[in-house]
Structures are given as C-alpha cells and as structure tokens.
Scaffold this active site. Structure first.
Site, short mmCIF file in Angstrom:
data_model
loop_
_atom_site.label_atom_id
_atom_site.label_comp_id
_atom_site.label_asym_id
_atom_site.label_seq_id
_atom_site.Cartn_x
_atom_site.Cartn_y
_atom_site.Cartn_z
N CYS A 1 -1.82 -1.98 8.18
CA CYS A 1 -1.74 -3.00 7.12
C CYS A 1 -0.44 -3.80 7.16
O CYS A 1 -0.46 -5.01 6.96
CB CYS A 1 -1.93 -2.35 5.76
SG CYS A 1 -3.61 -1.70 5.51
N LYS B 1 -7.06 -4.58 -2.59
CA LYS B 1 -7.66 -5.16 -1.40
C LYS B 1 -8.44 -4.11 -0.61
O LYS B 1 -8.23 -2.92 -0.78
CB LYS B 1 -6.59 -5.79 -0.51
CG LYS B 1 -5.57 -4.80 0.04
CD LYS B 1 -4.46 -5.52 0.80
CE LYS B 1 -3.51 -4.56 1.47
NZ LYS B 1 -4.05 -3.73 2.51
N ASP C 1 0.78 -1.25 0.00
CA ASP C 1 0.00 0.00 0.00
C ASP C 1 0.81 1.29 0.00
O ASP C 1 0.45 2.25 0.70
CB ASP C 1 -0.96 0.03 1.20
CG ASP C 1 -1.80 -1.22 1.33
OD1 ASP C 1 -1.94 -1.96 0.34
OD2 ASP C 1 -2.33 -1.46 2.43
#
Length: 191
Positions: free
Chosen positions: A120, A87, A18
C-alpha cells in the site's frame, strides 16, 4: 518548482497509510513500536505546522481500526485538519476520495508513513509521483512483515524518485531553525 528533497510546511501534507490493529499484529513487535512512535512524532509535527493529514484504513472490517496508540495524536489535530479514507484499493492516492480531496488540500509534497512498505505504501507513492507530487517516504515510520519486503519497497520507491528519509530528518527539515517556536516541543518528542 519545488526541490524534491525540500520540505516546506506551506506545501506539505502528511499521509498515514493503514497503520491498523490487525496489520500491526502481523508485524515484528519492535518494528511496530518504531513505526508507531515515529508516526506519533510526525502527527505532532503536522499539528504544530498545521499540515493537512490524510489517514487511510485498508478494509477496516477485516483489518480493524487504526492502532489505538495513534488515536490521541489524531484527536489532538485541529478541526478539519484530519481527513479519513476507508479503502480497498491498495494505493491511497488512487481512491476516488483522495482524488476528490487532493485539490482541496492543495499540497504538492507528501510525507508518507504506514504499512506495508512494499504494497500500500509503495503503490500510494507511485500514484502520488504520477500525479506530480514530491514524496518523502519516512522509513522509520513504515514497515512490512519481512525485512526483504521492507527493503524492496524502499528500493522501488527510490527508483521512482521518492526521497527516502527518517522521521528526524523530516521533522528537522520542517523546523529549519532551532529558533522555531516548535523546536522545543518536537525535540523533546524525538528524544
């Protein structure tokens, strides 16, 4: 059984979590610069050592694409080397796409970079450890919006058996020897 602190290119993959435009905009600029630069070098090492690379984007519609500074480094990877996953799940390793992909990649050690360290990245590390993988969290290739969250994320990763490392440590662990054919190129990038 592989030693937790060992990086062997034949058993290792890189997971970039990310590092996206809108997330970068929320981080301190100097921290983003370090995170992106370290990730670029990790991507170069992955290319040279032919490590599989998994790149995730969290809710790309809202957080934007992967930061543009990584795009040329991703484009330099060999065909089939890069695996992209979009995601909404915080843990990249818990996504159905990753669960299906991991056996095909067949690596038991993961180098981990990305954003945010305490969300994350932490949840990805936790899931990788649950799956039995060794994990190397590259501290200078990850960040959070605050130092407190960054530190807490790293502390929690250590507590679950993750090796907290740096980009240089990871790269030189893969190189193993100055006589490696990749030494010159990677050492130039590090400097």
């Amino acid at each position: 059984m592989i030693e937790q602190a060992e990086l062997d290119a034949s058993r290792t993959a890189l997971l970039v979590v990310d590092i996206q435009e809108r997330l970068c905009a929320a981080m301190p600029p100097e921290v983003v610069e370090q995170t992106v630069r370290s990730t670029q070098v990790l991507l170069a090492a992955a290319r040279l050592f032919q490590l599989p690379v998994v790149l995730t984007e969290q809710y790309a519609k809202g957080l934007g694409p992967t930061v543009s500074l990584l795009v040329p480094w991703l484009a330099a990877l060999a065909p089939g080397q890069l695996h992209r996953i979009e995601k909404t799940c915080f843990s990249a390793a818990a996504t159905p796409e990753f669960v299906a992909l991991a056996p095909r990649i067949d690596r038991d050690t993961w180098i981990l970079a990305g954003m945010e360290t305490h969300v994350c990245v932490l949840q990805t590390a936790r899931e990788l450890r649950r799956q039995g993988a060794a994990v190397h969290a590259v501290a200078d290739a990850m960040c959070s919006r605050t130092k407190a969250n960054f530190r807490a994320g790293l502390e929690q990763q250590r507590a679950i058996g993750v090796v907290v490392s740096t980009m240089e440590t990871a790269v030189f662990s893969l190189l193993r020897d100055a006589s490696s054919p990749h030494f010159k190129e990677l050492s130039k990038l590090i400097k």
